[in-house]
Design an enzyme around this catalytic site. Sequence first.
Site, PDB file in Angstrom:
ATOM      1  N   GLU B  64       0.817  -1.212   0.000  1.00  0.00           N
ATOM      2  CA  GLU B  64       0.000   0.000   0.000  1.00  0.00           C
ATOM      3  C   GLU B  64       0.850   1.261   0.000  1.00  0.00           C
ATOM      4  O   GLU B  64       0.550   2.242  -0.690  1.00  0.00           O
ATOM      5  CB  GLU B  64      -0.967   0.018   1.185  1.00  0.00           C
ATOM      6  CG  GLU B  64      -2.121  -0.972   1.075  1.00  0.00           C
ATOM      7  CD  GLU B  64      -1.761  -2.389   1.494  1.00  0.00           C
ATOM      8  OE1 GLU B  64      -0.617  -2.617   1.967  1.00  0.00           O
ATOM      9  OE2 GLU B  64      -2.613  -3.290   1.359  1.00  0.00           O
ATOM     10  N   HIS B 133     -11.538  -3.948   8.936  1.00  0.00           N
ATOM     11  CA  HIS B 133     -12.077  -3.849   7.578  1.00  0.00           C
ATOM     12  C   HIS B 133     -13.404  -3.079   7.555  1.00  0.00           C
ATOM     13  O   HIS B 133     -14.199  -3.259   6.647  1.00  0.00           O
ATOM     14  CB  HIS B 133     -12.313  -5.241   6.964  1.00  0.00           C
ATOM     15  CG  HIS B 133     -11.074  -6.002   6.645  1.00  0.00           C
ATOM     16  ND1 HIS B 133     -10.264  -6.551   7.606  1.00  0.00           N
ATOM     17  CD2 HIS B 133     -10.493  -6.300   5.457  1.00  0.00           C
ATOM     18  CE1 HIS B 133      -9.247  -7.167   7.021  1.00  0.00           C
ATOM     19  NE2 HIS B 133      -9.362  -7.030   5.728  1.00  0.00           N
TER      20      HIS B 133
END
Lengths: 347, 332
Positions: B64, B133
């Site tokens: 990322e 999440h």
Amino acid sequence: MTAARAEDAPPVAVANRPAIYDRVGAGGLREALRRMHLIRRFEETAEDFYVRGKSYGTMHLSIGQEATAVGVCAALGDSDYVTSTHRGHGHCIAKGAEVGRMFAEFLGRETGYCRGRGGSMHIADPAKGNLGANGIVGGGIPIAVGAALSAKRLRTGAVVASFFGDGANNEGAFHESLNIASLWKLPVLFVCENNQYGMSVAFARSTAVASVADRAAAYSMPGVTVDGNDFAAVAAAAFEAADRARRGGGPTLVECKTYRTRGHSRSDRNRYRTKDEIEAWKARDPIERFERELSALGVATAADAASLREAVEREIADGVAFAEASPAPSTAELMRDVHTPAAAAPR
Amino acid sequence: MTAPIRELGFAEAIREALAIAMAEDERVFVMGEDVGVYGGAFQVTGDLVQRFGEDRVVDTPISELGGAGVAVGAALTGLKPVFELQFSDFSTLAMEQIVNQAAKLRYMLGGSVSVPLVVRMPTGSGLGGAAQHSQSLEAWFAHVPGLKVVEPTTPYDAKGLLLAAIDDPDPVIFFEHKLLYKTKGPVPEGRYVVPLDRAETRRAGRDLTIVAAGVMAQKALDAATILASEGIEAEVIDPRVLRPLDMATVARSVTRTSRLLIVYEGAKSFGIGAEIAAAIAEGEAFGHLDAPILRLGGAETPIPYSPALERAAVPQVEDIVAAARRLARGEA
């Protein structure tokens, strides 16, 4: 290319003319010497500003590392990019920046490269391909990979040199970037200036491999270690890596072993290293060494070098005068450039 | 001549915006984890790789930070990347590049560069993703000068706001609530943009103003229907863009309704609601208030897994109805 450990190399080696000098050319070598002097004098002058209370904020000096910046940039053209570090004055000058606008930035003036918004740690010169110094260790490395992606996609033929220090080789950004660049065969020169210390922590106390170049094997790219105080060794490695990148061969990791003879920043009291160590490295000064070598080779005589130094002194004096005569930014423009004005936006 | 309008899903509308931008401009490309043949974790990029090829729909390694930095570097040097983070939670790994680099480069470099970057990220809870999440981190990004922060509610806005975000010369963070991906709505064919500085009044009403974005705007509209059956007319304002926030539209509404309820999914304290409430409290509209401002935000807890707990952790329609009742009837 020879892998030389800085500590093994003789302080003066002029027996043979390095092959890379034919490629750089006599004019290029004299210009390289000029830029090394210009970097040194810029930083000594910046340091003097601080001592005399004329400057604000901090700064990170690369005195002793000039051959790395200039040696790498010798292999680059104006359309090639660099990303730089907090210790970035050398990269900036090596890539062709004007010292007047650098001094102006250092003094926080409107005429500086960042109009006084960035200071020493953020000097950039996009017109010359310098995407900027960076205050975050490792921050510029993935940005360099992105610039290389642009070069590949837009077929500009440009290569990107990403300078970073030994400290950055333990950042995740370094590892992610090397993997991506190798995977996508991007034209990047990952240039580690291993100056032996990440602030105060010695390389051997921070890094589990003997040389940063050893990391290259993990990412299937060539890794070389050169004497970073030897212009010829750095330039040879940089040209080879740039050639490979331009051929589509992908990235190379070049580790330049060097040393900063000044402290990390203004707060440094040098508690982590000895005077003897510093003096030993000063004896291996890259500029004196290069100057002696060019003299021995007849590329730049002592008289040439003297007139070159005089020209550098004038350039520094003119740059200081320009910066000191420049206005501070107007507080009315505090909010300028947070966003791109609609009219200026490329579409 | 107006473009034909179809019913389109929220994810399809985003994909259509990406396809239009990529077809119009070679510089636009999509990158992220599993955006290629997989079609994206939430099937947003779908078949784009078949249509535009692997050079323009780029699967990145699970990196990322590296991916975000590559996107920043590409944006600085002539490309227009749309970087997808698989979940907004993973922005924590990319924060350095988004906050220290993308947001600041133009200013820090004295205006000599722009960073035309869009970072798309699915946000919010409701699918059992648990604490790593399901977060709603809009306020983090909205706190950073140099970023624009967008959160669409309808498929129409998702397409128009994303096209505006891709056109924008500066970094835009684009939040997509996961529960909206399968919602449908009318979407015109072809290019149109929704400007990045304007709130939308989704329902007019005289008794109170509810400000809510993304899935919370949908919940607020559902609540408003229930409230109407009780004789309470709620005005629902969808900011659409959280930075820069269109406070003028909110203030005008509050001036008329005299009551303000702000609903958002992120943790209640130090969130979007605090900013909106403070802006009203500082301005002329404050004098028109007949009741204290109310905030309904997420519970001060990580998002839990078990369905009843997960539901209890974020505002639901019945919570909005209850809060609006209290506010409208002066019981706050």
